[in-house]
Structure formats: structure tokens, C-alpha cells
Scaffold this active site. Structure first.
Site, PDB file in Angstrom:
ATOM      1  N   ASP A  21       1.035  -1.531  -0.256  1.00 47.79           N
ATOM      2  CA  ASP A  21      -0.371  -0.279   0.047  1.00 47.79           C
ATOM      3  C   ASP A  21       0.269   1.270   0.108  1.00 47.79           C
ATOM      4  O   ASP A  21       1.984   1.065   0.334  1.00 47.79           O
ATOM      5  CB  ASP A  21      -0.582  -0.397   1.759  1.00 47.79           C
ATOM      6  CG  ASP A  21      -1.787   1.419   1.592  1.00 47.79           C
ATOM      7  OD1 ASP A  21      -2.518   1.446   0.036  1.00 47.79           O
ATOM      8  OD2 ASP A  21      -1.732   2.021   2.429  1.00 47.79           O
ATOM      9  N   SER A  22       0.341   2.622  -0.905  1.00 43.01           N
ATOM     10  CA  SER A  22       0.800   3.251  -0.060  1.00 43.01           C
ATOM     11  C   SER A  22       1.981   3.922   1.746  1.00 43.01           C
ATOM     12  O   SER A  22       2.683   4.131   1.949  1.00 43.01           O
ATOM     13  CB  SER A  22       0.803   4.902  -0.623  1.00 43.01           C
ATOM     14  OG  SER A  22      -0.961   4.766   0.579  1.00 43.01           O
ATOM     15  N   CYS A  84      -4.377  -1.675  -1.928  1.00 35.33           N
ATOM     16  CA  CYS A  84      -4.772  -0.458  -1.956  1.00 35.33           C
ATOM     17  C   CYS A  84      -5.641  -0.016  -3.157  1.00 35.33           C
ATOM     18  O   CYS A  84      -4.927  -0.465  -4.810  1.00 35.33           O
ATOM     19  CB  CYS A  84      -3.308   0.174  -2.202  1.00 35.33           C
ATOM     20  SG  CYS A  84      -3.249   2.150  -2.881  1.00 35.33           S
ATOM     21  N   GLU A 163      -1.978   8.573   8.636  1.00 31.07           N
ATOM     22  CA  GLU A 163      -0.264   7.900   8.833  1.00 31.07           C
ATOM     23  C   GLU A 163       0.352   8.929  10.170  1.00 31.07           C
ATOM     24  O   GLU A 163       1.782   7.855   9.929  1.00 31.07           O
ATOM     25  CB  GLU A 163       0.420   8.509   7.473  1.00 31.07           C
ATOM     26  CG  GLU A 163      -0.135   7.862   6.154  1.00 31.07           C
ATOM     27  CD  GLU A 163       0.067   6.284   6.364  1.00 31.07           C
ATOM     28  OE1 GLU A 163       1.677   6.235   6.470  1.00 31.07           O
ATOM     29  OE2 GLU A 163      -0.627   5.517   5.539  1.00 31.07           O
ATOM     30  N   CYS A 195     -10.828   3.071   0.190  1.00 35.86           N
ATOM     31  CA  CYS A 195     -10.462   3.425   0.725  1.00 35.86           C
ATOM     32  C   CYS A 195      -9.118   2.765   1.431  1.00 35.86           C
ATOM     33  O   CYS A 195      -9.874   3.086   2.001  1.00 35.86           O
ATOM     34  CB  CYS A 195      -9.359   4.902   0.315  1.00 35.86           C
ATOM     35  SG  CYS A 195      -7.758   5.289   1.650  1.00 35.86           S
ATOM     36  N   HIS A 197      -7.110   2.747   3.966  1.00 36.53           N
ATOM     37  CA  HIS A 197      -7.108   3.450   5.103  1.00 36.53           C
ATOM     38  C   HIS A 197      -8.427   3.962   5.785  1.00 36.53           C
ATOM     39  O   HIS A 197      -8.178   3.384   6.974  1.00 36.53           O
ATOM     40  CB  HIS A 197      -6.254   5.162   4.517  1.00 36.53           C
ATOM     41  CG  HIS A 197      -5.274   4.912   4.383  1.00 36.53           C
ATOM     42  ND1 HIS A 197      -4.585   4.653   3.489  1.00 36.53           N
ATOM     43  CD2 HIS A 197      -3.782   5.368   5.024  1.00 36.53           C
ATOM     44  CE1 HIS A 197      -3.123   4.384   3.339  1.00 36.53           C
ATOM     45  NE2 HIS A 197      -2.471   5.112   4.636  1.00 36.53           N
TER      46      HIS A 197
HETATM   47  N1  DGL Z   1      -5.322   2.927   0.901  1.00 40.72           N
HETATM   48  C1  DGL Z   1      -4.890   3.528  -0.444  1.00 40.72           C
HETATM   49  C2  DGL Z   1      -6.145   3.707  -1.655  1.00 40.72           C
HETATM   50  O1  DGL Z   1      -6.227   2.428  -0.655  1.00 40.72           O
HETATM   51  C3  DGL Z   1      -4.325   4.635  -0.713  1.00 40.72           C
HETATM   52  C4  DGL Z   1      -4.782   5.749  -0.481  1.00 40.72           C
HETATM   53  C5  DGL Z   1      -3.185   7.273  -0.394  1.00 40.72           C
HETATM   54  O2  DGL Z   1      -2.052   6.826  -0.694  1.00 40.72           O
HETATM   55  O3  DGL Z   1      -3.613   8.319  -1.083  1.00 40.72           O
HETATM   56  O4  DGL Z   1      -6.596   4.024  -2.582  1.00 40.72           O
END
Ligand code: DGL
Length: 278
Positions: A21-22, A84, A163, A195, A197
Site C-alpha cells: 500500500d502507499s 490499495c 499516517e 480506500c 486506510h
Molecule cells: N490506501 C490507499 C487506497 O486504498 C491509498 C491512499 C493514498 O495513499 O492516497 O487507495
């Protein structure tokens, strides 16, 4: 030209499953996968040096996804979960041909589930601009949102807040409330977390929505899909021992590790730094 390094060495059930993931968001998927597949060994890569992905170009995210998948493969991964939504949107179509023979599981906002559960046919989808503005997402709406009113909303600032470890924090609640307001005004009864997150603050999102709105995340369906794929390809690890997890990040471990420890409820969790050149 296809290089040997881009192919899985051999189908070995003891080999780990790679996740990326990011940043820490994909841990919501890893947690579900740990519950569904406790015997599997796993590697998690957080691309924290380049987080967030959501406002970046598809080309940038594709380059990172290729570099990370190559790294996971070099660590012996037998399968890769793109944990992600933004990277799945931008890179899945190029990852599959770039790594033939590697089992790759992606993620997408659970619009299909939303369609099934919504009683008033009004659903909201939270996600990044990259995901919500992408081709895969518009195909998903074309195929599964007929007869539905779908309201989308990128949640500015929420990924950054998570984060920074502000999971249990009134500033994060304020971001959530501000971004939910337009969707709640539309009378949605179902909210899709598009997302990875966002499930990390699912309870806070649910409480900001109130009892009339069902909040859906995709960690468990992705974990079930991973189990199905491992079983179908003979890669499921059947050992009686519990699996291990290794954590890597392109960011500073001193910053990333405390947030990961809190999310995974594991005070001994260690993060190894890897910058990964493209
Ligand atoms: N967790 C990620 C997603 O599912 C990326 C969020 C990000 O880095 O902007 O899109």
C-alpha cells in the site's frame, strides 16, 4: 523483455504472500488476511516515502507498484495482494502482464455489496481522487450501479491523519464529519469505504454516520478471495505452525513503526527500511 526475476521462482506453499500500500492503510487488509489465513507467512511493504498516492498520477503509481512487486517477488512472494484501491486502479492492468505466473489479488470499492445492501438505492463511496476518477471505477459503476444513486467523495486529509497516527483523535473526527456531510445530505443508507486506510477508523466513520447507515469495507472479501486463489493454485500453506509477518517501508522506520505497532496491536513489530529504486 521479460526477465527471470519477474517470474515467481517456484510454487512453494511455505513462501510468503506479499502485500503493499502507499502506507499503513493496507494493514486493514493484512489484519483480515491474518484472521482468515493464520498459517500464511506474509510480507508487508508500506511505500511511506511516497504516501499519499491518491493525488498522484496513474503513471507515478504504476512505476511504484512495479518496483514494489519486483521487490516482493525477490523476497520470494508466491502471491501479491495490492492492498490499495488507488494502486489497483492505476496499476493492476500492467502488473498482471508484467509478472506472468504470479497470483495477484487486487481491491476495488465494494459497490456490488453496496448495491445489494442498500434499501433506498442511495449509496456513498469514499475514496481517493485517483480511485474515484479512474477507468476501473467508472466500469464498476456501469456494471453494478444501475438503478442506484451513487455519490462519491474524496476525503481530503484523512490518509495523512492516519499516517500520522491520529487514529483516535478529534482532529480526525472533524475531517470525517466534514467530508461525510454532503453524502449524508443526499440521504445515503450505505457507505462504501473505497480506500484501505479508512477501515482503520471505521468505528469513527460509522458513529459520524449514525445508526441508519451501513458502512462496508473490503478487507474480509479480499482475504477470502486470497484464500480461494491460494487453494485453487495449490499454494495454501497447510503447516500447523502460525505464520510470520515481515514489515518493510520506504519511509523512516522511527516514524512508521509506532503507527504500525498501534494498528497491529503488536509492541514488538519492527520495520525494515527499503527505498526501492524504480
Ligand atoms: N490506501 C490507499 C487506497 O486504498 C491509498 C491512499 C493514498 O495513499 O492516497 O487507495
Amino acid at each position: 523483455m521479460q526477465q527471470d526475476a519477474d517470474r515467481p521462482r517456484q510454487a512453494d506453499p511455505a513462501a510468503p504472500v506479499g502485500f503493499f500500500d502507499s502506507g499503513v492503510g493496507g494493514l486493514s487488509v493484512l489484519r483480515a488476511a491474518r484472521r482468515a489465513l493464520p498459517r500464511e507467512n506474509m510480507i508487508y511493504f508500506a511505500d511511506s516515502a511516497y504516501c499519499p498516492y491518491g493525488g498522484r498520477s496513474g503513471e507515478f503509481v504504476r512505476r511504484r507498484a512495479l518496483a514494489i512487486t519486483r521487490f516482493l517477488l525477490a523476497r520470494g512472494a508466491k502471491a501479491v495482494v495490492v492492498a490499495c484501491n488507488s494502486a489497483s486502479e492505476a496499476a493492476l492492468e500492467c502488473l498482471r502482464p508484467a509478472f506472468p505466473g504470479l497470483e495477484i489479488v487486487g481491491i476495488e470499492p465494494a459497490v456490488k455489496v453496496g448495491q445489494r445492501l442498500s434499501r433506498n438505492h442511495r449509496i456513498g463511496v469514499l475514496g481517493t481522487s485517483l480511485t474515484l476518477g479512474g477507468k476501473r471505477f467508472s466500469r464498476l459503476l456501469e456494471n453494478f450501479a444501475a438503478g442506484m444513486e451513487v455519490y462519491t467523495q474524496p476525503v481530503a486529509g484523512l490518509v495523512e491523519s492516519i499516517e500520522a497516527g491520529r487514529i483516535d483523535d478529534p482532529r480526525t473526527d472533524a475531517i470525517i464529519r466534514r467530508n461525510l456531510r454532503p453524502l449524508l445530505k443526499k440521504g445515503i443508507d450505505t457507505l462504501v469505504l473505497g480506500c484501505t486506510h479508512y477501515p482503520l477508523v471505521k468505528e469513527r466513520i460509522a458513529s459520524a454516520c449514525g445508526p441508519g447507515v451501513e458502512v462496508i469495507d473490503t478487507g474480509e472479501p479480499v482475504a477470502r478471495q486470497l484464500r480461494r486463489r491460494l487453494r485453487a493454485t495449490g499454494l495454501l500453506r497447510l503447516s500447523p505452525e502460525a505464520g510470520w509477518v515481515e514489515y518493510f517501508s520506504s519511509g523512516e522506520p522511527g516514524i512508521v513503526a509506532p503507527v504500525m505497532r498501534a494498528i497491529m496491536a503488536d509492541p514488538s513489530l519492527q520495520v525494515i527500511r527499503r527505498s526501492l529504486q524504480e
